[in-house]
Design a protein around this motif. Structure first.
Motif, PDB file in Angstrom:
ATOM      1  N   TYR A  21       0.866  -1.158   0.109  1.00 54.10           N
ATOM      2  CA  TYR A  21      -0.156  -0.046  -0.046  1.00 54.10           C
ATOM      3  C   TYR A  21       0.814   1.296  -0.098  1.00 54.10           C
ATOM      4  O   TYR A  21       0.575   2.245  -0.670  1.00 54.10           O
ATOM      5  N   GLY A  22       1.921   1.277   0.897  1.00 53.11           N
ATOM      6  CA  GLY A  22       2.704   2.434   0.940  1.00 53.11           C
ATOM      7  C   GLY A  22       3.148   2.761  -0.460  1.00 53.11           C
ATOM      8  O   GLY A  22       3.568   4.009  -0.559  1.00 53.11           O
ATOM      9  N   ILE A  23       3.380   1.911  -1.313  1.00 49.46           N
ATOM     10  CA  ILE A  23       4.036   2.315  -2.674  1.00 49.46           C
ATOM     11  C   ILE A  23       3.109   2.422  -3.874  1.00 49.46           C
ATOM     12  O   ILE A  23       3.274   3.463  -4.439  1.00 49.46           O
ATOM     13  N   MET A  79      12.992   1.639  -1.901  1.00 46.09           N
ATOM     14  CA  MET A  79      11.482   1.382  -1.638  1.00 46.09           C
ATOM     15  C   MET A  79      11.091   2.594  -0.728  1.00 46.09           C
ATOM     16  O   MET A  79       9.758   3.054  -1.122  1.00 46.09           O
ATOM     17  N   ARG A  80      11.881   3.063   0.018  1.00 46.21           N
ATOM     18  CA  ARG A  80      11.345   4.339   0.882  1.00 46.21           C
ATOM     19  C   ARG A  80      11.418   5.408  -0.252  1.00 46.21           C
ATOM     20  O   ARG A  80      10.267   6.054   0.049  1.00 46.21           O
ATOM     21  N   ALA A  81      12.043   5.568  -1.058  1.00 42.98           N
ATOM     22  CA  ALA A  81      11.987   6.446  -2.094  1.00 42.98           C
ATOM     23  C   ALA A  81      10.561   6.539  -2.913  1.00 42.98           C
ATOM     24  O   ALA A  81       9.804   7.521  -2.919  1.00 42.98           O
ATOM     25  N   CYS A  82      10.347   5.104  -3.135  1.00 44.22           N
ATOM     26  CA  CYS A  82       9.395   5.076  -3.993  1.00 44.22           C
ATOM     27  C   CYS A  82       8.026   5.321  -3.332  1.00 44.22           C
ATOM     28  O   CYS A  82       6.922   5.851  -3.835  1.00 44.22           O
ATOM     29  N   SER A  83       7.972   5.031  -1.862  1.00 43.78           N
ATOM     30  CA  SER A  83       6.638   5.308  -1.115  1.00 43.78           C
ATOM     31  C   SER A  83       6.592   6.742  -1.186  1.00 43.78           C
ATOM     32  O   SER A  83       5.297   7.001  -0.616  1.00 43.78           O
ATOM     33  N   SER A  91      10.786   9.214  -7.848  1.00 40.57           N
ATOM     34  CA  SER A  91      11.746   8.127  -8.037  1.00 40.57           C
ATOM     35  C   SER A  91      12.100   7.585  -9.316  1.00 40.57           C
ATOM     36  O   SER A  91      13.403   7.411  -9.388  1.00 40.57           O
ATOM     37  N   SER A  92      11.187   7.570 -10.126  1.00 43.54           N
ATOM     38  CA  SER A  92      11.429   7.106 -11.335  1.00 43.54           C
ATOM     39  C   SER A  92      12.162   7.993 -12.286  1.00 43.54           C
ATOM     40  O   SER A  92      13.302   7.742 -13.080  1.00 43.54           O
ATOM     41  N   LEU A  93      12.199   9.201 -11.968  1.00 44.45           N
ATOM     42  CA  LEU A  93      12.933  10.235 -12.838  1.00 44.45           C
ATOM     43  C   LEU A  93      14.276  10.325 -11.933  1.00 44.45           C
ATOM     44  O   LEU A  93      15.359  10.650 -12.828  1.00 44.45           O
ATOM     45  N   MET A  94      14.393   9.828 -10.847  1.00 46.79           N
ATOM     46  CA  MET A  94      16.049   9.712 -10.247  1.00 46.79           C
ATOM     47  C   MET A  94      16.646   8.367 -10.607  1.00 46.79           C
ATOM     48  O   MET A  94      17.646   8.226 -10.133  1.00 46.79           O
ATOM     49  N   GLY A  95      15.982   7.748 -11.722  1.00 47.66           N
ATOM     50  CA  GLY A  95      16.934   6.661 -12.213  1.00 47.66           C
ATOM     51  C   GLY A  95      16.531   5.236 -11.386  1.00 47.66           C
ATOM     52  O   GLY A  95      17.162   4.329 -11.390  1.00 47.66           O
ATOM     53  N   ILE A  96      15.401   5.504 -10.460  1.00 46.83           N
ATOM     54  CA  ILE A  96      15.169   4.141  -9.757  1.00 46.83           C
ATOM     55  C   ILE A  96      14.225   3.166 -10.688  1.00 46.83           C
ATOM     56  O   ILE A  96      13.401   3.957 -11.258  1.00 46.83           O
ATOM     57  N   ASN A  97      14.560   1.918 -10.901  1.00 52.06           N
ATOM     58  CA  ASN A  97      13.628   1.046 -11.680  1.00 52.06           C
ATOM     59  C   ASN A  97      12.315   0.651 -10.806  1.00 52.06           C
ATOM     60  O   ASN A  97      12.405  -0.030 -10.000  1.00 52.06           O
ATOM     61  N   VAL A  98      11.488   1.491 -11.155  1.00 49.05           N
ATOM     62  CA  VAL A  98      10.343   1.313 -10.076  1.00 49.05           C
ATOM     63  C   VAL A  98       9.477  -0.009 -10.144  1.00 49.05           C
ATOM     64  O   VAL A  98       9.214  -0.498  -9.291  1.00 49.05           O
TER      65      VAL A  98
END
Lengths: 393, 289, 290
Positions: free
Chosen positions: C27-29, C166-170, C176-183
């Motif tokens: 849920y958090g994400i 995960m914390r960033a995505c939540s 987060s996806s703009l920061m290069g995290i593979n969401v």
């Protein structure tokens, strides 16, 4: 969004649904032609779900009885056909199936259901449509009162429970009792007052009353309470699954206690789930036992074992008897019309069935004796502990 | 009336058609709450059981006329709907879903312990007043009134709340009143369906109104199309017929049902007739001709 | 009796907590109530049962069940949720989850039958006394394993790279996806971890109560969801506290109030908490952005 593609998908989905509906209709419409040549009987019982342990053996008993009839002359020279739907132990489902049996399959009698609550649902519909319903398991109150098309052939709770309580208090000396009910189980909430009244009448004491729910597995709080109340024995009025789990928990908490209950505990799973914990620790009553059989019972046992390679239980015997009693009533009445043969049924006297000798009283309630006390002993389920004779009302 | 119909239609099909009618009434109620206003309610069976028990007890103990009994049942459900509507002011989305689930469970447990309702044994011997003509008459009335409501100013306000509550509020819509209104009317219909159900089944039991029943009604709304009257009707028809038609593949029918929901949501996230209104249909098919 | 009941409550609550963690992480994400989570828990219990019956050591069976459910959770996410993400409303995703839940429980019911199956007694049980109270060794083992898993989860979230992602995505999926995290990968990992915890919960419940059945996930899932909301949905410590307190409340309700109202008590407390503090015990208040 691509609107066109979506539209296509909708069309395909719609087409699929219409197709499946049509397919359903086609499959349903097929039989019905030879209505005049066969006598149809509808089976009421659960083949899946939480009360499947009652329905499955019942279906086997019913099938065996019908095969035997057809191997002979059938009923009045006609072939007998059983129809077996699964009502899953749900009241809306049994109402649907009963209506289907009566209006679509044109059955002359319904056999079942093993549960009292479900039998009542079906009995209202059967009475309204003037079709005989013969329950092979309903033991609770207010069943045959529904109407003159309603019959049953079981050991009644109001007869058996007081006899068992008398045995507990006067023979075993268990005076301080705990009573646990399964709160979301109609059978259990109806049986508890019968037990409580009997305990009060025979001079017992209820030291703890508690509730569990069907479908739960956590009974730690109830067992902890039980342990602190220190009763001589526990009366549990629910079904086999919860009984086994309560005993498991008691064993884990080092609580050595005997659990006594009604024929709701009569299911193979009691022994399978309970394992060590239920060995000679669970006692319940029933109107049928494979030990010390009468000649009729012995014959049935042999045939059943040969056919299914397993032991019959109370429900297989009662369903078998139900079919045979119906067949006899139709033969004597020389009619398959429910409004005619129901009168013959009401006059049944001393019928030597495989589940005991049955007579219908003036109120159409069955009179059956004795009460068999059963338990779990070694690999054998159920094992006979004692037979208590009861007087007819 | 029913005797007349029964000459032409098999009683078994008549029965299914009555259930379709009852389900349409209840699904339209939920459609108002969840489909139109966007307030996720997962406890519609709770309203249904309130209506069913109230109506049944009044019929059994006070010998009241049928219409009075089911209206009383519906009113009881509506008053609870009003109470449940109030937390929607503070809660949104998933917390509200939890509150409605909890509410329905509390109602179920209450009836399991309710002496006049027969506890877990259930109530039996309820007179069978519900018949084909009554149910479908009510269905038609409910559909007409519902359609009138949705095309009115109120209906548009409800749609606006679903699309964006804050924007709706800033357009001068009294969202508080509207949301409570949706809950009250929606639960009234749930209770009405429950009363009809009780008077058709002869017998009711608290376990008939569990979580799965709520989900079943929710599925009708979502499958047919959120916020659409024809959609909700279609959903109710399909999901009432499906189990009967799938009886041949009895054991696999829930498997099919679950799979169908997933596939449908992937390809048609707004339901079969999502947001299709009667007049849109008229416009679309009219132009083509 | 109070202390014994408290331990009963904590044991029950730790199983709720393990399931609630999966709800709350997902849920958090992605803001989805994963209704199929209860069924993953059920599959975990059955997977453990098969492994144990085939003669594997208990702890290896536990690991096996966790790995199996990790894959199952990821598969469910890939098939039923990912195609919907971003395209449709959250309600559609919820219905899809309900579909998966019905599908999985029916699948198991077809395979194993609807009867309750006995779980073998794999860990010998003994009771010992501390003062006047008696504790069963199984309860202690369950509490220890749950605590271990929860501490492990906290370390994973706080100390590792994927935890950081995960914390960033939540906080914000898009940023987060703009920061290069593979969401997508992070979401997959979230489902995997949540499912593994549920599997552990399922297997421990099986061992402790000696019983598993195909529909055990429905009510447990509902209660765990309630626990997650109680603790503040989206908050990991909240799910632990919510689960444990819901378990204790339920047991205490049976012990001191009325056992026939058991389920009602739990839900009534939950509704009260939500009225007073809509964000739950540990949740943060988020004001809506316009």
């Amino acid at each position: 969004m691509n609107f066109k593609r979506n539209k296509k998908v909708v069309l395909i989905l719609c087409a699929l649904m219409i197709f499946s509906l049509l397919a359903g209709c086609g499959g349903n419409a097929a039989p019905d032609k030879a209505a005049g040549d066969t006598i149809k009987l509808g089976f009421l019982g659960a083949k899946t779900g939480s009360v499947a342990n009652y329905g499955i053996p019942g279906e086997k008993g019913m099938k065996m009885a019908i095969d035997e009839l057809n191997a002979g002359k059938g009923i009045l020279g006609k072939k007998v056909e059983g129809i077996y739907e699964d009502n899953k132990g749900e009241s809306s489902e049994i109402a649907n199936i009963t209506t289907k049996y009566i209006t679509k399959d044109k059955v002359v009698a319904l056999v079942g259901d093993p549960c009292t609550g479900l039998t009542k649902v079906a009995a209202d519909i059967a009475q309204e449509n003037k079709v005989v319903i013969f329950s092979a398991g309903a033991t609770g109150a207010d069943v045959v009162e529904i109407g003159d098309y309603v019959f049953r052939n079981t050991l009644l709770d109001t007869v058996a429970a007081p006899a068992v309580v008398d045995w507990m208090i006067n023979k075993k000396g268990w005076k301080n009792l705990a009573v646990i009910t399964s709160g979301n189980n109609g059978y259990s909430t109806a049986l508890t007052p019968i037990f409580k009244q009997a305990i009060a009448e025979k001079g017992g004491q209820i030291v703890l009353e508690d509730t569990v729910n069907d479908g739960e597995t956590d009974f730690t709080a109830q067992v902890t309470k039980l342990k602190n109340a220190k009763p001589d024995a526990l009366v549990f009025t629910g079904y086999y699954t919860e009984a086994a789990l309560i005993m498991n928990e008691a064993k884990k908490k080092n609580l050595d206690i005997v659990l006594v209950g009604g024929d709701g505990l009569y299911g193979q799973d009691l022994a399978k789930l309970g394992g060590e914990a239920v060995q000679e620790k669970v006692i319940f009553y029933a109107g049928f036992s494979t030990d010390q059989p009468s000649p009729e019972t012995a014959k049935f046992l042999e045939a059943y074992r040969a056919k299914y390679q397993e032991e019959p239980d109370m429900f297989s015997a009662q369903f078998y008897d139900a079919i045979m009693i119906l067949a006899q009533a139709m033969e004597t009445a020389k009619s398959t019309d429910p409004s005619v043969f129901k009168n013959e049924l009401a006059n049944l006297k001393d019928y030597p069935g495989v589940s005991g000798v049955t007579t219908f009283g003036a109120d159409r309630e069955p009179i059956k004796s004795p009460v068999c006390l059963l338990t779990v002993k070694g690999d054998k389920f159920p094992a006979l502990l004692e037979k208590i004779p009861v007087q007819a009302k | 009336m029913d005797a007349f119909i029964a000459q032409y239609i098999d009683a078994y099909y008549l029965r299914i058609m009555i259930f379709i009618g009852i389900n349409i009434i209840m699904a339209l109620g939920l459609n108002l709450i969840t489909g139109v206003t966007g307030q996720l309610s997962m406890g519609h069976a709770g309203f249904m059981s309130l209506g069913a028990y109230t109506a049944a007890i009044i019929s059994l103990h006070y010998d009241a006329p049928f219409f009075l009994a089911i209206l009383a049942g519906a009113a009881m459900a509506a008053s609870f709907g009003f109470i449940i509507g109030i937390p929607t002011l503070r809660l949104d989305g998933d917390d509200l879903a939890m509150v409605t689930i909890g509410f329905a469970e509390i109602i179920r447990v209450f009836f399991l312990n309710f002496e006049p309702g027969g506890k877990a044994v259930g109530l039996s011997g309820i007179p069978q007043y519900t018949d084909f003509a009554t149910v479908w008459l009510i269905v038609i009335v409910v559909i007409i009134l519902n359609a009138k409501l949705l095309y009115s100013r109120v209906g548009r306000s409800l749609f606006a709340i679903r699309e964006n509550e804050i924007a709706a509020q800033s357009c001068g819509i009294n969202t508080t009143r509207m949301k409570i209104l949706a809950f009250t009317v929606g639960s009234f219909l749930g209770g009405l369906g429950g009363g009809l159900y009780a008077h058709y089944m002869y017998y009711i039991n608290p376990q008939d109104f569990g979580f799965m029943k709520s989900i079943e009604i929710l599925n009708m709304v979502v499958l047919g199309g959120m916020g659409s009257i024809p959609g909700t009707v279609l959903g109710a028809v399909i999901l009432t017929l499906a189990p009967e038609m799938l009886r041949i593949v009895a054991e696999y029918r829930l498997l099919f049902y679950g799979g169908m929901l997933v596939i449908l949501m992937i390809f048609r996230p707004n339901g079969l007739l999502g947001d299709v209104r009667i007049y849109d249909l008229k416009k679309r098919w009219g132009k083509k001709r | 009796m109070f202390w014994e009941q408290l331990i009963n409550g904590l044991t029950l609550g730790s199983s709720y907590a393990l399931i609630a963690l999966g709800y709350t992480m997902v849920y958090g994400i992605v803001q989805l109530i994963n209704f199929a989570h209860g069924e993953i828990y059920m599959f975990g219990a059955f997977a453990g049962l098969f492994l144990v019956l085939s003669g594997v050591n208990v702890f290896i069976a536990l690991l096996g069940a966790m790995v199996f459910c990790m894959l199952l959770g990821m598969l469910v996410e890939r098939i039923a949720y990912r195609p919907l993400r971003g395209k449709s409303s959250r309600l559609s995703a919820l219905i899809s989850a309900i579909g998966v839940s019905i599908f999985l429980s029916t699948l198991m019911a077809l395979y194993r039958g609807t009867n309750t199956t006995r779980y073998p007694e794999i860990i010998g049980n003994s009771t010992f006394s501390v003062g006047s109270i008696q504790i069963s060794s199984l309860q202690v083992i369950i509490l220890l394993v749950s605590a271990l898993l929860m501490v492990g989860l906290q370390l994973l979230i706080q100390k590792t790279r994927i935890g950081k992602a995960m914390r960033a995505c939540s906080q914000d999926l898009e940023a987060s996806s703009l920061m290069g995290i593979n969401v997508n990968r992070v979401i997959s990992a979230t489902f995997a971890i949540g499912s593994a915890l549920a599997a552990a919960g399922g297997m421990m419940v099986g061992i402790y109560y000696n019983a598993v059945w195909p529909y055990m996930g429905t009510m447990a899932g509902l209660k765990a969801f309630a626990a997650a909301v109680l603790g503040g949905i989206g908050s990991v410590p909240g799910a632990m506290i919510g689960g444990l307190s819901l378990g204790v409340m339920e047991i205490m309700g049976v012990a001191y109030l009325s056992s026939s109202y058991k389920d009602a008590i739990a839900f009534a407390i939950l509704i009260l908490v939500l009225f007073i503090r809509p964000q739950g015990i540990m949740g943060q208040k988020i004001s809506k952005k316009v």
